[in-house]
Design a protein around this motif. Structure first.
Motif, PDB file in Angstrom:
ATOM      1  N   LYS A  78      60.323  18.132  37.093  1.00  0.00           N
ATOM      2  CA  LYS A  78      61.622  17.586  36.705  1.00  0.00           C
ATOM      3  C   LYS A  78      62.372  17.062  37.938  1.00  0.00           C
ATOM      4  O   LYS A  78      62.929  15.963  37.916  1.00  0.00           O
ATOM      5  N   SER A  81      60.759  13.828  39.209  1.00  0.00           N
ATOM      6  CA  SER A  81      61.089  12.659  38.383  1.00  0.00           C
ATOM      7  C   SER A  81      62.531  12.208  38.619  1.00  0.00           C
ATOM      8  O   SER A  81      62.820  11.013  38.578  1.00  0.00           O
ATOM      9  N   ARG A  84      62.559  10.234  41.964  1.00  0.00           N
ATOM     10  CA  ARG A  84      61.660   9.093  42.077  1.00  0.00           C
ATOM     11  C   ARG A  84      62.402   7.801  42.394  1.00  0.00           C
ATOM     12  O   ARG A  84      62.039   7.077  43.314  1.00  0.00           O
TER      13      ARG A  84
END
Length: 96
Positions: A78, A81, A84
């Protein structure tokens, strides 16, 4: 993103109506105030797994990546992401 936290008001910085209100630190509608940033730093560190506002030492910015800290696999994925395509604006980083 939106984040609301209870925090301390440190100072009244500007008031459009009267400088006397700035000198006496009177809170009125429309006054610009300086607040304590600690609750927002803590939220950022928890939400993104990084510390914000790390100062430059010896010409290099020291920023610890806490994503790979001892956490569950789902939390690690999590955080990766979220990071990112995320970057902190330089003005915000300088202020904190």
């Amino acid at each position: 993103e939106a984040c609301t936290r209870k925090t301390r008001i440190l100072d009244v910085v500007y008031n459009a109506s009267n400088n006397e209100l700035v000198r006496t630190k009177t809170l009125v509608k429309g006054a610009i105030v300086a607040i304590d940033a600690a609750p927002y730093r803590a939220w950022y560190a928890q939400h993104y797994g990084k510390k914000i506002g790390i100062k430059v030492k010896n010409g290099a910015k020291v920023e610890s990546e806490d994503i790979d800290e001892k956490r569950s696999k789902s939390v690690t994925m999590k955080l990766r992401s979220r990071n990112r395509e995320h970057s902190v604006e330089s003005a915000l980083d300088e202020q904190l």
